[in-house]
Design an enzyme around this catalytic site. Structure first.
Site, PDB file in Angstrom:
ATOM      1  N   ASP A  29      20.586 -14.122  12.338  1.00 37.35           N
ATOM      2  CA  ASP A  29      21.227 -14.744  11.177  1.00 37.35           C
ATOM      3  C   ASP A  29      22.622 -14.132  11.021  1.00 37.35           C
ATOM      4  OD1 ASP A  29      20.881 -12.336   9.846  1.00 37.35           O
ATOM      5  OD2 ASP A  29      19.478 -13.103   8.354  1.00 37.35           O
ATOM      6  N   HIS A  68      -6.218  -4.495  28.328  1.00 40.51           N
ATOM      7  CA  HIS A  68      -5.279  -5.013  27.329  1.00 40.51           C
ATOM      8  C   HIS A  68      -5.171  -6.533  27.392  1.00 40.51           C
ATOM      9  CE1 HIS A  68      -4.369  -0.942  26.365  1.00 40.51           C
ATOM     10  NE2 HIS A  68      -4.048  -0.689  27.628  1.00 40.51           N
ATOM     11  N   CYS A 120      17.757 -10.019  12.321  1.00 39.47           N
ATOM     12  CA  CYS A 120      18.228 -10.370  10.967  1.00 39.47           C
ATOM     13  C   CYS A 120      18.538  -9.060  10.257  1.00 39.47           C
ATOM     14  CB  CYS A 120      17.220 -11.250  10.235  1.00 39.47           C
ATOM     15  SG  CYS A 120      15.655 -10.457   9.820  1.00 39.47           S
ATOM     16  N   HIS A 141       0.817  -2.696  26.172  1.00 38.67           N
ATOM     17  CA  HIS A 141      -0.508  -3.016  25.623  1.00 38.67           C
ATOM     18  C   HIS A 141      -0.603  -4.406  24.988  1.00 38.67           C
ATOM     19  CE1 HIS A 141      -1.883   1.481  25.200  1.00 38.67           C
ATOM     20  NE2 HIS A 141      -1.449   1.168  26.411  1.00 38.67           N
ATOM     21  N   ARG A 175      -7.613  -8.142  25.039  1.00 40.57           N
ATOM     22  CA  ARG A 175      -7.203  -8.063  23.630  1.00 40.57           C
ATOM     23  C   ARG A 175      -6.084  -9.060  23.320  1.00 40.57           C
ATOM     24  NH1 ARG A 175      -7.580  -1.554  24.336  1.00 40.57           N
ATOM     25  NH2 ARG A 175      -9.845  -1.499  24.336  1.00 40.57           N
ATOM     26  N   THR A 218      16.676  -7.074   8.283  1.00 40.89           N
ATOM     27  CA  THR A 218      15.595  -6.083   8.436  1.00 40.89           C
ATOM     28  C   THR A 218      14.808  -6.266   9.724  1.00 40.89           C
ATOM     29  OG1 THR A 218      14.065  -7.581   7.316  1.00 40.89           O
ATOM     30  CG2 THR A 218      15.222  -5.959   5.935  1.00 40.89           C
ATOM     31  N   GLY A 219      14.918  -7.418  10.336  1.00 41.34           N
ATOM     32  CA  GLY A 219      14.058  -7.775  11.481  1.00 41.34           C
ATOM     33  C   GLY A 219      12.754  -8.394  11.035  1.00 41.34           C
ATOM     34  N   VAL A 220      12.469  -8.292   9.746  1.00 41.03           N
ATOM     35  CA  VAL A 220      11.162  -8.745   9.240  1.00 41.03           C
ATOM     36  C   VAL A 220      11.097 -10.270   9.171  1.00 41.03           C
ATOM     37  CG1 VAL A 220       9.608  -8.720   7.253  1.00 41.03           C
ATOM     38  CG2 VAL A 220      10.736  -6.611   7.976  1.00 41.03           C
ATOM     39  N   GLY A 221      12.055 -10.861   8.467  1.00 42.16           N
ATOM     40  CA  GLY A 221      11.992 -12.313   8.267  1.00 42.16           C
ATOM     41  C   GLY A 221      12.026 -13.083   9.579  1.00 42.16           C
TER      42      GLY A 221
HETATM   43  C1  RB5 Z   1      19.574 -11.914   4.466  1.00 44.06           C
HETATM   44  O1  RB5 Z   1      20.135 -11.446   3.305  1.00 44.06           O
HETATM   45  C2  RB5 Z   1      18.262 -11.170   4.741  1.00 44.06           C
HETATM   46  O2  RB5 Z   1      17.302 -11.556   3.819  1.00 44.06           O
HETATM   47  C3  RB5 Z   1      17.771 -11.457   6.157  1.00 44.06           C
HETATM   48  O3  RB5 Z   1      18.743 -11.077   7.066  1.00 44.06           O
HETATM   49  C4  RB5 Z   1      16.526 -10.728   6.600  1.00 44.06           C
HETATM   50  O4  RB5 Z   1      16.641  -9.353   6.410  1.00 44.06           O
HETATM   51  C5  RB5 Z   1      15.255 -11.242   6.122  1.00 44.06           C
HETATM   52  O5  RB5 Z   1      14.165 -10.756   6.438  1.00 44.06           O
END
Ligand code: RB5
Length: 149
Positions: free
Chosen positions: A7, A132, A64, A97, A135, A66-69
């Site tokens: 992003d 592995h 992104c 693994h 799994r 955090t890498g999470v979204g």
């Molecule tokens: C954008 O502000 C932020 O929400 C996105 O880059 C990301 O971290 C979401 O998980």
């Protein structure tokens, strides 16, 4: 072929990863975003993930804030095993693994050199197979809505 996507928070880190891929002699395809304008990470995570799931790209690296979204988005695509990593041990073991096929970074979490080190290790580490594989097959069964016990 490595699929890349990010992003707007991660344009700079994505460029640094391109540099690493060039150094390693690996081809890549950038699925966007291409500008600093605020955008929605699921769009770009899904684009790269679909290319990996279809076999058009071998693996993918997506970024992104955090890498999470963006990893959550990628993991919604059947066949994708995407891991967010900010240290090399998990990245290496996710290959050995879990046969991870996508790697996610948080551009607001990790430094450029650490991300490059992690990406290199992740790209160079093969899947071990053996026990592995069973799994990983269970993960695929879960994806198909099957019972695994
Ligand atoms: C954008 O502000 C932020 O929400 C996105 O880059 C990301 O971290 C979401 O998980």
């Amino acid at each position: 072929m490595i699929a890349l996507a990010s992003d707007h928070t991660a344009l700079e880190l994505k460029e640094a990863i391109k540099g690493l891929l060039q150094e390693m002699g690996l081809e890549y395809k950038d699925f966007g975003t291409y500008t600093a304008e605020s955008c929605d990470y699921p769009v770009f995570g899904a684009r790269a993930a679909r290319a990996v799931a279809r076999g058009e790209c071998d693996r993918g690296i997506i970024i992104c804030g955090t890498g999470v979204g963006i990893s959550l988005a990628a993991n919604k695509i059947p066949g994708i095993r995407c891991v967010v990593c900010s240290e090399p041990y998990s990245a290496k073991l996710s290959r050995m693994h879990n046969d991870s096929n996508m790697l996610a970074f948080g551009a607001r979490v990790i430094g450029t050199e650490m991300a490059k080190m992690i990406a290199r290790i992740w790209l160079e580490t093969p899947f071990e197979g053996g026990r592995h594989q069973r799994r990983v097959d269970m993960l695929s069964a879960l994806e198909r809505g099957e019972e695994i016990e």
